[in-house]
Motif scaffolding. Structure first.
Motif, PDB file in Angstrom:
ATOM      1  N   PHE A  54       0.832  -1.207   0.000  1.00 15.83           N
ATOM      2  CA  PHE A  54       0.000   0.000   0.000  1.00 15.83           C
ATOM      3  C   PHE A  54       0.865   1.255   0.000  1.00 15.83           C
ATOM      4  O   PHE A  54       0.595   2.213  -0.723  1.00 15.83           O
ATOM      5  N   LEU A  55       1.938   1.264   0.789  1.00 17.66           N
ATOM      6  CA  LEU A  55       2.828   2.428   0.846  1.00 17.66           C
ATOM      7  C   LEU A  55       3.525   2.669  -0.489  1.00 17.66           C
ATOM      8  O   LEU A  55       3.671   3.811  -0.925  1.00 17.66           O
ATOM      9  N   LYS A  56       3.958   1.610  -1.142  1.00 16.95           N
ATOM     10  CA  LYS A  56       4.597   1.739  -2.461  1.00 16.95           C
ATOM     11  C   LYS A  56       3.594   2.243  -3.496  1.00 16.95           C
ATOM     12  O   LYS A  56       3.933   3.071  -4.339  1.00 16.95           O
ATOM     13  N   PHE A  57       2.362   1.756  -3.418  1.00 18.69           N
ATOM     14  CA  PHE A  57       1.321   2.241  -4.323  1.00 18.69           C
ATOM     15  C   PHE A  57       1.107   3.736  -4.113  1.00 18.69           C
ATOM     16  O   PHE A  57       1.072   4.507  -5.075  1.00 18.69           O
ATOM     17  N   ALA A  58       0.977   4.161  -2.860  1.00 18.20           N
ATOM     18  CA  ALA A  58       0.778   5.586  -2.567  1.00 18.20           C
ATOM     19  C   ALA A  58       1.949   6.402  -3.102  1.00 18.20           C
ATOM     20  O   ALA A  58       1.752   7.470  -3.694  1.00 18.20           O
ATOM     21  N   TYR A  59       3.163   5.906  -2.915  1.00 19.54           N
ATOM     22  CA  TYR A  59       4.355   6.618  -3.382  1.00 19.54           C
ATOM     23  C   TYR A  59       4.350   6.776  -4.897  1.00 19.54           C
ATOM     24  O   TYR A  59       4.817   7.789  -5.424  1.00 19.54           O
ATOM     25  N   SER A  60       3.814   5.794  -5.595  1.00 19.85           N
ATOM     26  CA  SER A  60       3.786   5.835  -7.063  1.00 19.85           C
ATOM     27  C   SER A  60       2.752   6.804  -7.616  1.00 19.85           C
ATOM     28  O   SER A  60       2.777   7.116  -8.802  1.00 19.85           O
ATOM     29  N   ARG A  61       1.854   7.267  -6.769  1.00 21.14           N
ATOM     30  CA  ARG A  61       0.803   8.205  -7.173  1.00 21.14           C
ATOM     31  C   ARG A  61       1.022   9.523  -6.434  1.00 21.14           C
ATOM     32  O   ARG A  61       0.673   9.641  -5.262  1.00 21.14           O
ATOM     33  N   THR A  62       1.599  10.487  -7.106  1.00 22.38           N
ATOM     34  CA  THR A  62       1.963  11.751  -6.471  1.00 22.38           C
ATOM     35  C   THR A  62       0.803  12.377  -5.715  1.00 22.38           C
ATOM     36  O   THR A  62       0.975  12.848  -4.587  1.00 22.38           O
ATOM     37  N   ASP A  63      -0.400  12.356  -6.296  1.00 23.70           N
ATOM     38  CA  ASP A  63      -1.557  12.969  -5.636  1.00 23.70           C
ATOM     39  C   ASP A  63      -1.883  12.280  -4.316  1.00 23.70           C
ATOM     40  O   ASP A  63      -2.205  12.927  -3.319  1.00 23.70           O
ATOM     41  N   VAL A  64      -1.765  10.978  -4.284  1.00 22.75           N
ATOM     42  CA  VAL A  64      -2.037  10.206  -3.068  1.00 22.75           C
ATOM     43  C   VAL A  64      -0.895  10.391  -2.072  1.00 22.75           C
ATOM     44  O   VAL A  64      -1.119  10.641  -0.882  1.00 22.75           O
ATOM     45  N   PHE A  65       0.336  10.268  -2.549  1.00 21.58           N
ATOM     46  CA  PHE A  65       1.491  10.336  -1.669  1.00 21.58           C
ATOM     47  C   PHE A  65       1.576  11.676  -0.945  1.00 21.58           C
ATOM     48  O   PHE A  65       1.842  11.717   0.257  1.00 21.58           O
ATOM     49  N   GLN A  66       1.367  12.776  -1.655  1.00 22.44           N
ATOM     50  CA  GLN A  66       1.470  14.091  -1.018  1.00 22.44           C
ATOM     51  C   GLN A  66       0.497  14.228   0.151  1.00 22.44           C
ATOM     52  O   GLN A  66       0.853  14.752   1.201  1.00 22.44           O
ATOM     53  N   LYS A  67      -0.722  13.748  -0.037  1.00 23.32           N
ATOM     54  CA  LYS A  67      -1.723  13.834   1.037  1.00 23.32           C
ATOM     55  C   LYS A  67      -1.365  12.914   2.204  1.00 23.32           C
ATOM     56  O   LYS A  67      -1.475  13.296   3.360  1.00 23.32           O
ATOM     57  N   LEU A  68      -0.945  11.698   1.883  1.00 16.79           N
ATOM     58  CA  LEU A  68      -0.591  10.749   2.929  1.00 16.79           C
ATOM     59  C   LEU A  68       0.623  11.222   3.710  1.00 16.79           C
ATOM     60  O   LEU A  68       0.617  11.239   4.947  1.00 16.79           O
ATOM     61  N   TYR A  69       1.670  11.613   3.010  1.00 20.78           N
ATOM     62  CA  TYR A  69       2.915  12.029   3.649  1.00 20.78           C
ATOM     63  C   TYR A  69       2.680  13.206   4.594  1.00 20.78           C
ATOM     64  O   TYR A  69       3.218  13.246   5.701  1.00 20.78           O
ATOM     65  N   LYS A  70       1.861  14.139   4.145  1.00 24.18           N
ATOM     66  CA  LYS A  70       1.529  15.310   4.968  1.00 24.18           C
ATOM     67  C   LYS A  70       0.801  14.904   6.250  1.00 24.18           C
ATOM     68  O   LYS A  70       0.966  15.524   7.294  1.00 24.18           O
ATOM     69  N   ALA A  71       0.018  13.845   6.186  1.00 24.86           N
ATOM     70  CA  ALA A  71      -0.801  13.418   7.322  1.00 24.86           C
ATOM     71  C   ALA A  71      -0.054  12.555   8.330  1.00 24.86           C
ATOM     72  O   ALA A  71      -0.450  12.475   9.490  1.00 24.86           O
ATOM     73  N   LEU A  72       1.020  11.913   7.899  1.00 28.63           N
ATOM     74  CA  LEU A  72       1.724  10.992   8.792  1.00 28.63           C
ATOM     75  C   LEU A  72       2.464  11.739   9.907  1.00 28.63           C
ATOM     76  O   LEU A  72       3.057  12.790   9.668  1.00 28.63           O
ATOM     77  N   PRO A  73       2.453  11.174  11.116  1.00 26.23           N
ATOM     78  CA  PRO A  73       3.251  11.756  12.198  1.00 26.23           C
ATOM     79  C   PRO A  73       4.731  11.771  11.820  1.00 26.23           C
ATOM     80  O   PRO A  73       5.221  10.865  11.136  1.00 26.23           O
ATOM     81  N   ILE A  74       5.426  12.797  12.275  1.00 20.73           N
ATOM     82  CA  ILE A  74       6.850  12.979  11.974  1.00 20.73           C
ATOM     83  C   ILE A  74       7.651  12.702  13.240  1.00 20.73           C
ATOM     84  O   ILE A  74       7.362  13.262  14.302  1.00 20.73           O
ATOM     85  N   GLY A  75       8.664  11.848  13.109  1.00 16.97           N
ATOM     86  CA  GLY A  75       9.484  11.461  14.251  1.00 16.97           C
ATOM     87  C   GLY A  75      10.027  12.648  15.026  1.00 16.97           C
ATOM     88  O   GLY A  75      10.701  13.500  14.468  1.00 16.97           O
ATOM     89  N   GLY A  76       9.704  12.702  16.322  1.00 16.37           N
ATOM     90  CA  GLY A  76      10.188  13.750  17.211  1.00 16.37           C
ATOM     91  C   GLY A  76       9.509  15.088  17.051  1.00 16.37           C
ATOM     92  O   GLY A  76       9.857  16.044  17.741  1.00 16.37           O
ATOM     93  N   VAL A  77       8.503  15.176  16.171  1.00 16.53           N
ATOM     94  CA  VAL A  77       7.900  16.480  15.861  1.00 16.53           C
ATOM     95  C   VAL A  77       6.435  16.559  16.263  1.00 16.53           C
ATOM     96  O   VAL A  77       6.023  17.479  16.971  1.00 16.53           O
ATOM     97  N   ASP A  78       5.618  15.600  15.802  1.00  9.23           N
ATOM     98  CA  ASP A  78       4.183  15.736  16.058  1.00  9.23           C
ATOM     99  C   ASP A  78       3.448  14.405  16.113  1.00  9.23           C
ATOM    100  O   ASP A  78       4.043  13.347  15.901  1.00  9.23           O
ATOM    101  N   GLY A  79       2.172  14.503  16.393  1.00 10.51           N
ATOM    102  CA  GLY A  79       1.313  13.332  16.424  1.00 10.51           C
ATOM    103  C   GLY A  79       1.802  12.271  17.397  1.00 10.51           C
ATOM    104  O   GLY A  79       2.399  12.576  18.431  1.00 10.51           O
ATOM    105  N   THR A  80       1.559  11.021  17.051  1.00 11.36           N
ATOM    106  CA  THR A  80       1.913   9.914  17.938  1.00 11.36           C
ATOM    107  C   THR A  80       3.417   9.645  17.983  1.00 11.36           C
ATOM    108  O   THR A  80       3.866   8.814  18.763  1.00 11.36           O
ATOM    109  N   LEU A  81       4.201  10.355  17.175  1.00 13.09           N
ATOM    110  CA  LEU A  81       5.667  10.219  17.213  1.00 13.09           C
ATOM    111  C   LEU A  81       6.342  11.421  17.869  1.00 13.09           C
ATOM    112  O   LEU A  81       7.571  11.521  17.874  1.00 13.09           O
TER     113      LEU A  81
END
Length: 182
Positions: free
Chosen positions: A86-113
């Motif tokens: 699923f992650l590789k599929f999202a990466y292959s689709r710029t429109d999907v990847f940009q939205k997903l990447y923006k939403a994921l918690p960032i290590g040491g910065v925000d969200g559950t990380l």
């Protein structure tokens, strides 16, 4: 009475950053409604869409069991391999990847990380990933950026863990090592 519609990106951000299970279930139903056009839907309508995507990824949907949209059911059975597909599929689709990447918690910065992968570690700001935990299970899946600039999709599933803290420390250490290129 005015009705307000929340932008889908805002909902995805809330689900991913804060691990909002109620919104994850609602998003599953929304997925089913969009796919079927039906007014009255169930979670099974959304799960059916996910099974079709699993098949489109080249995986056998019968090999996995999906019971809900948030991952809290004892009846969910997936694999790290499926998450990476699923992650590789999202990466292959710029429109999907940009939205997903923006939403994921960032290590040491925000969200559950936010309180993991502290400043000074290789994973700090270089891991964008979703956490998941359940009784004796602890998972981390997403993307990391290595020191040579490569983006890598990864999924770590620890099962039968007695200590969630030790499982999270293991996951963070694995991310550090992959980022270093070891």
């Amino acid at each position: 009475i005015a009705l307000f519609e929340t932008a889908i990106q805002d909902v995805i951000n809330q689900i991913m950053k804060e691990s909002d299970n109620l919104n994850a279930e609602a998003l599953l139903c929304r997925l089913g409604a969009q796919a079927t056009g039906k007014k009255h839907i169930s979670d099974e309508d959304g799960l059916s869409v996910i099974r079709k995507q699993i098949k489109a990824l080249g995986e056998d949907p019968d090999y996995y069991k999906l019971a809900d949209g948030c991952g809290l059911s004892n009846y969910n059975y997936i694999s790290p391999n499926l998450l990476i597909a699923f992650l590789k599929f999202a990466y292959s689709r710029t429109d999907v990847f940009q939205k997903l990447y923006k939403a994921l918690p960032i290590g040491g910065v925000d969200g559950t990380l936010k309180y993991r992968m502290k400043r000074g570690t290789p994973s700090y700001k270089n891991v964008h990933a979703k956490t998941g935990s359940f009784t004796a299970i602890n998972c981390l899946a997403g993307y990391l950026r290595t020191t040579n600039g490569h983006e890598i999709a990864f999924a770590i599933m620890n099962q039968n863990v007695l200590s969630g803290a030790k499982a999270r420390a293991f996951q963070d250490a694995v991310c550090d090592e992959v980022i270093r290129g070891r």
